[in-house]
Design a protein around this motif. Structure first.
Motif, PDB file in Angstrom:
ATOM      1  N   ASP A 139      28.330 102.745  59.355  1.00 40.73           N
ATOM      2  CA  ASP A 139      27.712 103.451  58.230  1.00 40.73           C
ATOM      3  C   ASP A 139      28.563 104.608  57.719  1.00 40.73           C
ATOM      4  O   ASP A 139      28.108 105.400  56.900  1.00 40.73           O
ATOM      5  CB  ASP A 139      26.328 103.986  58.643  1.00 40.73           C
ATOM      6  N   THR A 140      29.800 104.724  58.209  1.00 42.60           N
ATOM      7  CA  THR A 140      30.666 105.827  57.790  1.00 42.60           C
ATOM      8  C   THR A 140      31.585 105.394  56.652  1.00 42.60           C
ATOM      9  O   THR A 140      31.704 104.214  56.327  1.00 42.60           O
ATOM     10  CB  THR A 140      31.515 106.325  58.967  1.00 42.60           C
ATOM     11  N   VAL A 141      32.218 106.372  56.036  1.00 43.24           N
ATOM     12  CA  VAL A 141      33.193 106.154  54.974  1.00 43.24           C
ATOM     13  C   VAL A 141      34.501 106.788  55.427  1.00 43.24           C
ATOM     14  O   VAL A 141      34.496 107.897  55.969  1.00 43.24           O
ATOM     15  CB  VAL A 141      32.690 106.791  53.656  1.00 43.24           C
ATOM     16  N   PRO A 142      35.653 106.090  55.216  1.00 41.28           N
ATOM     17  CA  PRO A 142      35.788 104.827  54.491  1.00 41.28           C
ATOM     18  C   PRO A 142      35.379 103.625  55.343  1.00 41.28           C
ATOM     19  O   PRO A 142      35.439 103.673  56.558  1.00 41.28           O
ATOM     20  CB  PRO A 142      37.287 104.777  54.178  1.00 41.28           C
ATOM     21  N   ARG A 143      34.988 102.578  54.678  1.00 39.69           N
ATOM     22  CA  ARG A 143      34.718 101.317  55.345  1.00 39.69           C
ATOM     23  C   ARG A 143      35.134 100.185  54.412  1.00 39.69           C
ATOM     24  O   ARG A 143      35.148 100.345  53.191  1.00 39.69           O
ATOM     25  CB  ARG A 143      33.253 101.183  55.763  1.00 39.69           C
ATOM     26  N   TYR A 144      35.445  99.050  55.008  1.00 38.83           N
ATOM     27  CA  TYR A 144      35.928  97.904  54.238  1.00 38.83           C
ATOM     28  C   TYR A 144      35.254  96.650  54.768  1.00 38.83           C
ATOM     29  O   TYR A 144      35.490  96.230  55.901  1.00 38.83           O
ATOM     30  CB  TYR A 144      37.446  97.799  54.359  1.00 38.83           C
ATOM     31  N   THR A 145      34.387  96.062  53.945  1.00 43.14           N
ATOM     32  CA  THR A 145      33.727  94.808  54.307  1.00 43.14           C
ATOM     33  C   THR A 145      34.619  93.662  53.853  1.00 43.14           C
ATOM     34  O   THR A 145      34.568  93.233  52.712  1.00 43.14           O
ATOM     35  CB  THR A 145      32.335  94.713  53.639  1.00 43.14           C
ATOM     36  N   PHE A 146      35.459  93.198  54.785  1.00 41.17           N
ATOM     37  CA  PHE A 146      36.409  92.144  54.417  1.00 41.17           C
ATOM     38  C   PHE A 146      35.827  90.750  54.586  1.00 41.17           C
ATOM     39  O   PHE A 146      36.434  89.759  54.153  1.00 41.17           O
ATOM     40  CB  PHE A 146      37.715  92.284  55.209  1.00 41.17           C
ATOM     41  N   LEU A 147      34.648  90.660  55.203  1.00 36.28           N
ATOM     42  CA  LEU A 147      33.957  89.371  55.350  1.00 36.28           C
ATOM     43  C   LEU A 147      32.468  89.647  55.177  1.00 36.28           C
ATOM     44  O   LEU A 147      31.933  90.575  55.783  1.00 36.28           O
ATOM     45  CB  LEU A 147      34.255  88.759  56.720  1.00 36.28           C
ATOM     46  N   GLY A 148      31.808  88.875  54.313  1.00 33.63           N
ATOM     47  CA  GLY A 148      30.389  89.108  54.064  1.00 33.63           C
ATOM     48  C   GLY A 148      29.734  87.926  53.380  1.00 33.63           C
ATOM     49  O   GLY A 148      30.286  86.814  53.363  1.00 33.63           O
ATOM     50  N   ASN A 149      28.558  88.162  52.818  1.00 33.65           N
ATOM     51  CA  ASN A 149      27.818  87.111  52.109  1.00 33.65           C
ATOM     52  C   ASN A 149      27.622  85.887  52.988  1.00 33.65           C
ATOM     53  O   ASN A 149      27.818  84.759  52.557  1.00 33.65           O
ATOM     54  CB  ASN A 149      28.530  86.742  50.807  1.00 33.65           C
ATOM     55  N   SER A 150      27.272  86.143  54.249  1.00 33.06           N
ATOM     56  CA  SER A 150      26.986  85.058  55.205  1.00 33.06           C
ATOM     57  C   SER A 150      28.159  84.102  55.371  1.00 33.06           C
ATOM     58  O   SER A 150      27.998  82.886  55.323  1.00 33.06           O
ATOM     59  CB  SER A 150      25.728  84.286  54.778  1.00 33.06           C
ATOM     60  N   GLY A 151      29.353  84.655  55.560  1.00 33.53           N
ATOM     61  CA  GLY A 151      30.482  83.803  55.928  1.00 33.53           C
ATOM     62  C   GLY A 151      31.611  83.693  54.935  1.00 33.53           C
ATOM     63  O   GLY A 151      32.434  82.775  55.052  1.00 33.53           O
ATOM     64  N   CYS A 152      31.706  84.598  53.955  1.00 31.77           N
ATOM     65  CA  CYS A 152      32.808  84.535  52.980  1.00 31.77           C
ATOM     66  C   CYS A 152      33.867  85.587  53.311  1.00 31.77           C
ATOM     67  O   CYS A 152      33.564  86.778  53.407  1.00 31.77           O
ATOM     68  CB  CYS A 152      32.297  84.757  51.559  1.00 31.77           C
ATOM     69  N   LEU A 153      35.103  85.140  53.482  1.00 27.49           N
ATOM     70  CA  LEU A 153      36.224  86.022  53.804  1.00 27.49           C
ATOM     71  C   LEU A 153      36.775  86.585  52.494  1.00 27.49           C
ATOM     72  O   LEU A 153      37.645  86.010  51.858  1.00 27.49           O
ATOM     73  CB  LEU A 153      37.293  85.239  54.570  1.00 27.49           C
ATOM     74  N   PHE A 154      36.237  87.757  52.088  1.00 28.04           N
ATOM     75  CA  PHE A 154      36.558  88.347  50.796  1.00 28.04           C
ATOM     76  C   PHE A 154      37.979  88.880  50.702  1.00 28.04           C
ATOM     77  O   PHE A 154      38.501  89.078  49.608  1.00 28.04           O
ATOM     78  CB  PHE A 154      35.600  89.512  50.496  1.00 28.04           C
ATOM     79  N   ASP A 155      38.606  89.171  51.851  1.00 29.16           N
ATOM     80  CA  ASP A 155      39.877  89.891  51.825  1.00 29.16           C
ATOM     81  C   ASP A 155      40.925  89.201  50.953  1.00 29.16           C
ATOM     82  O   ASP A 155      41.640  89.853  50.195  1.00 29.16           O
ATOM     83  CB  ASP A 155      40.419  90.053  53.248  1.00 29.16           C
ATOM     84  N   SER A 156      41.005  87.876  51.046  1.00 32.23           N
ATOM     85  CA  SER A 156      42.007  87.163  50.251  1.00 32.23           C
ATOM     86  C   SER A 156      41.720  87.287  48.762  1.00 32.23           C
ATOM     87  O   SER A 156      42.632  87.340  47.936  1.00 32.23           O
ATOM     88  CB  SER A 156      42.061  85.687  50.656  1.00 32.23           C
TER      89      SER A 156
END
Length: 307
Positions: A228-245
């Motif tokens: 819950d802290t900043v900075p944070r980076y959600t590189f994988l989300g939406n129930s299994g999507c690897l957003f980083d690419s």
């Protein structure tokens, strides 16, 4: 008049023989023999030519020597932007008068030295808060004898590695493990160099359940062990999507599965902008469901092949 109905409570005369199974024994990890952490090698990415009244500096766009071109706007010579670019050779060109671009003049008994500094300050990738390079400075010196001779000297930059630390959220005997490059063993150390690929293996123990399929719902990177802290980076989300690419145009991806209770994915090493601690905490949420469940919006391994 209807006859009365009598109910009799059934009693168990013997205790039930079934009980909850014991948790599986902890397995000792098998590490690869003679594992050595990759040490970054000095790169010859910057050259300089000192003239009678000016200097010309050429910097490869692969400035860090990791196969990733830097943005031209992130590289300056003493605050001056590149004056040209060789697109074919992938080279940035800087030209300046000896007294320009923040140069320093050093006087010695027999020589005069002009010192320039090439700065690299990586900017965040896309709309994400992360970067995949470390700030670097290269000192460039032009030495002149008071009577004649012109020469150029270049100080080689050094790249400092950063360390990664992982956390995993456990339930139903999940595991999240950093693996070696060939996926054969758990990685003995969690230290990475920018340009490396972090290889994660998530699994769930079958135990006495029906065949299970493990999915990675979300992974969040932070600089402290608190999502819950900043900075944070959600590189994988939406129930299994690897957003980083998709966010950073990286090569991060899920690997094709060979078994339902195990999934592997790769993420290019990164760090947060304006954070020099060199430490990352990665927290992932894992979930298991019946292996027979069909692929759906909440049951998937999602990668973006074209970024």
């Amino acid at each position: 008049m209807s006859p009365a109905v009598h109910q009799v409570m059934q009693e168990f005369r013997e205790p039930l023989a079934w009980r909850y199974p014991e948790p599986p024994a902890e397995e000792e990890p098998r590490y690869p023999p003679n594992f050595e952490l990759k040490i970054p090698e000095p790169v010859q990415s910057v050259s300089a030519v000192c003239g009678e009244s000016s200097v010309r500096v050429e910097a490869k766009k692969d400035l860090l020597g990791i196969g990733k071109p830097v943005l031209a706007a992130d590289v300056t010579l003493g605050g001056c932007a590149a004056t040209g670019e060789d697109a074919k050779a992938q080279i940035l060109i800087f030209e300046s008068e000896l007294h320009g671009c923040g140069s320093q003049l050093l006087m010695h008994e027999d020589t005069i030295t002009y010192v320039f500094t090439l700065h690299y300050t990586p900017s965040p990738l896309g709309d994400s808060p992360i970067i995949r390079g470390r700030e670097a400075s290269v000192s460039i010196e032009c030495h002149y004898q008071r009577k004649h001779d012109v020469s150029s000297g270049l100080l080689k930059p050094t790249w400092t590695p950063f360390s990664g630390s992982k956390n995993s959220e456990e339930s139903l005997y999940f595991s999240l493990t950093l693996m070696t490059d060939d996926w054969s063993f758990p990685r003995p150390v969690s230290q990475f160099i920018l340009g490396d690929v972090m290889k994660f293996e998530a699994s769930v123990k079958q135990f006495h359940h029906i065949p299970l399929r493990v999915v990675v719902d979300v992974c969040v990177a932070t600089v402290v062990p608190n999502v819950d802290t900043v900075p944070r980076y959600t590189f994988l989300g939406n129930s299994g999507c690897l957003f980083d690419s998709q966010l950073t145009n990286s090569g991060s991806r899920f690997l094709p599965r060979s078994q339902d209770d195990k999934v592997q994915f790769e993420v290019e090493a990164f760090r947060f902008e304006q954070d020099d601690s060199g430490v990352l905490y990665i927290t992932c949420s894992l979930r298991a469901l019946p292996a027979a469940a069909p692929v759906s919006a909440t049951n998937k391994d999602c990668s973006f092949a074209d970024g």
